[in-house]
Structures are given as structure tokens and as C-alpha cells.
Design a protein around this motif. Structure first.
Motif, PDB file in Angstrom:
ATOM      1  N   GLN A   1      54.739 138.570  37.534  1.00 43.19           N
ATOM      2  CA  GLN A   1      53.894 139.257  38.600  1.00 43.19           C
ATOM      3  C   GLN A   1      55.048 140.598  39.381  1.00 43.19           C
ATOM      4  O   GLN A   1      56.207 140.257  39.144  1.00 43.19           O
ATOM      5  CB  GLN A   1      53.544 138.431  39.605  1.00 43.19           C
TER       6      GLN A   1
ATOM      7  N   GLN B   1      50.365 142.297  37.707  1.00 44.60           N
ATOM      8  CA  GLN B   1      50.426 140.983  36.809  1.00 44.60           C
ATOM      9  C   GLN B   1      50.331 141.473  35.383  1.00 44.60           C
ATOM     10  O   GLN B   1      49.396 142.063  35.003  1.00 44.60           O
ATOM     11  CB  GLN B   1      49.451 139.725  37.166  1.00 44.60           C
TER      12      GLN B   1
ATOM     13  N   PHE C   1      46.761 132.849  33.211  1.00 37.52           N
ATOM     14  CA  PHE C   1      46.559 132.687  34.755  1.00 37.52           C
ATOM     15  C   PHE C   1      45.297 132.544  34.883  1.00 37.52           C
ATOM     16  O   PHE C   1      44.337 133.102  34.345  1.00 37.52           O
ATOM     17  CB  PHE C   1      47.220 134.203  35.480  1.00 37.52           C
TER      18      PHE C   1
ATOM     19  N   ILE D   1      47.472 132.330  42.613  1.00 38.44           N
ATOM     20  CA  ILE D   1      47.650 132.613  41.250  1.00 38.44           C
ATOM     21  C   ILE D   1      48.082 131.029  40.400  1.00 38.44           C
ATOM     22  O   ILE D   1      48.775 130.626  41.111  1.00 38.44           O
ATOM     23  CB  ILE D   1      48.416 133.640  40.729  1.00 38.44           C
TER      24      ILE D   1
ATOM     25  N   LYS E   1      48.923 129.032  36.695  1.00 41.33           N
ATOM     26  CA  LYS E   1      49.433 129.039  35.458  1.00 41.33           C
ATOM     27  C   LYS E   1      48.702 127.731  34.869  1.00 41.33           C
ATOM     28  O   LYS E   1      48.643 126.609  35.186  1.00 41.33           O
ATOM     29  CB  LYS E   1      50.887 129.114  35.190  1.00 41.33           C
TER      30      LYS E   1
END
Length: 259
Positions: free
Chosen positions: A201, A210, A240, A252, A254
Motif C-alpha cells: 500500500q 494498493q 485483499f 483493509i 489480508k
């Protein structure tokens, strides 16, 4: 609102064009799509920032569409340097508001968010570019609703990763003019890209930016100024998930997928 950001599947029907692409790229892609399709709560959309295929043939896109078939939500795509405009247009013209021009740009709406998709492909080259017509299209769309939160999708990042050899192959022509448009935009602006094959990012000219990783292969991290182009590295893969609340706060996450 929940949105997945994926990139660089590089799927191929016959043989890969890129030497680093894993032989089972299609199987890896199916695992990622299965995870997205099964996510609870259901995701509202998927952003796919280029290099959908590794060679851009009709058979490659037929395989890709089969891989994406389990997804019931909208999938917004842009071409990467391994895609072809003709192949991508034929595969997605029934689900994307593509115009008749030579570039695969389009504007669409997702709830309160506006999505602007930019075609940075330079046929036959690895790097990306935006010509004056592209930049004019973007300016017109940004000026049209200057207070609307906006997502820009593009394959080649205009912002640096710090990996010098990879940045040299990113967006070249039009980068400074693009930066000026980004800096002048007063509403929330998000830029999503691919190409680097490393997830990261950045904040660039006030915009949140991103890059999504790739299940086909991931580049090693090397931030030395004089480093050679990094090779592939064996790392856990994650895509993401963006969570946007009614107050326009973006979170955000993961999401790891064993490949």
C-alpha cells in the motif's frame, strides 16, 4: 460494503508465456476464486487489476471465464500487459460498460462509489502508459462528480513500490499528468493496481493506493537502489478485502489462501 482486490492470475490454456508463472496457475486461481465465492458475509464486488491471462488467446479467456464462474457478484477488470484488448473485450463486453473506442476504459457505479477503469496497456511492451486522450477521459470523469468517492482501477502502478527494476516497468508515459489529476481531486480517491507481483500500500498525492499480489508467482522484496530484477519467492499468498462503512472509513484485510 465488502470488496475483494485480486490481480495477475496469468492463467493459460496451453503453455505459459512468462517463465516464472507456475505450471498450475489455473488451479491456484480456482482456489482464490473459491475462497472469494465462499466468503461470509457475501462480498459485493471484485476488482481484478490486470494480467487476467498470460497470453491473451481466446482459449485463455475461455478458461478464465470458467474459473470466474462461481462468482455471483460484479467483477470489474482492466487489461494488463499480458492481456489483449480484443480478447478481453470479447470475454467481458456483455458484463462491462465498455465503450467503442480503442481503449478499454469505462465508468460505473457501485453503491455510493464511482469506479473508473483505466486501460494502461501498451501492446507488445511490459510498461504501461496513458496518452492525452486517456488523460482527458479521466479528467472529464473526475470533474463530472468532484465530490464523489472514487476508485481508479489500472494495471500499471503510477506510484513507486521502491523496487527500482519493477518500478521502471510500471506506468511511464502520462505519469506526471496523472499525478496532477490525483493531487487536485478533493474527494476520497483510491487507486488499485497490479503488475508488481508483490502486495503493498502507499499514500500518493493524497490518494490511498494498493497493489495486489499474484497467485501465479510473487517477486522477492529487494529495496536496494541498484538491485537487479528480483526473482520469484515462495511466500504465503493473500488477497485483499476492503471494508467501506457508511462514513467512508476504509479498512483493509489480508485474506490468506493456501495454494
Amino acid at each position: 460494503m465488502l470488496i475483494a482486490h485480486i490481480s495477475d492470475f496469468h492463467v493459460f490454456a496451453d503453455a505459459p508465456e512468462t517463465s516464472l508463472v507456475r505450471a498450475d496457475a489455473a488451479d491456484a486461481a480456482r482456489k482464490v476464486i473459491a475462497d472469494i465465492a465462499d466468503h461470509q458475509p457475501t462480498l459485493d464486488a471484485v476488482l481484478f487489476t490486470g494480467d487476467l491471462t498470460d497470453g491473451g488467446s481466446g482459449d485463455d479467456y475461455a478458461l478464465l471465464k470458467d474459473i470466474l464462474a462461481p462468482l455471483d457478484m460484479p467483477v470489474f477488470v482492466v487489461p494488463g500487459n499480458h492481456d489483449t484488448r480484443a480478447g478481453l473485450r470479447a470475454a467481458f463486453q456483455d458484463v462491462l460498460p465498455l465503450g467503442p473506442g480503442p481503449h478499454l476504459n469505462y465508468a460505473t457505479q457501485l453503491g455510493d462509489l464511482r469506479i473508473l477503469a483505466l486501460d494502461t496497456l501498451v501492446e507488445g511492451h511490459v510498461h504501461g502508459a496513458l496518452d492525452p486522450a486517456q488523460l482527458g477521459w479521466l479528467k472529464d470523469n473526475l470533474d463530472h462528480a468532484a465530490t464523489t468517492p472514487t476508485m481508479i482501477l489500472m494495471h500499471h502502478p503510477p506510484f513507486p513500490s521502491g523496487c527500482a527494476p519493477l518500478d521502471a516497468m510500471a506506468l511511464r508515459d502520462g505519469r506526471e499528468a496523472f499525478a496532477g489529476l490525483v493531487a487536485a481531486y478533493e474527494a476520497p480517491l483510491y487507486i488499485f493496481a497490479g503488475h508488481i507481483h508483490r502486495p503493498f500500500q502507499a499514500i500518493w498525492h493524497g490518494a490511498f493506493c494498493q497493489v495486489a499480489g499474484s497467485p501465479a508467482f510473487q517477486h522477492a522484496l529487494d529495496l536496494r537502489p541498484e538491485a537487479p530484477e528480483p526473482g520469484a519467492v515462495s511466500e504465503p499468498y493473500a488477497y485483499f478485502i476492503l471494508r467501506l462503512d457508511p462514513q467512508q472509513t476504509m479498512t483493509i484485510h489480508k485474506r490468506c489462501v493456501p495454494l
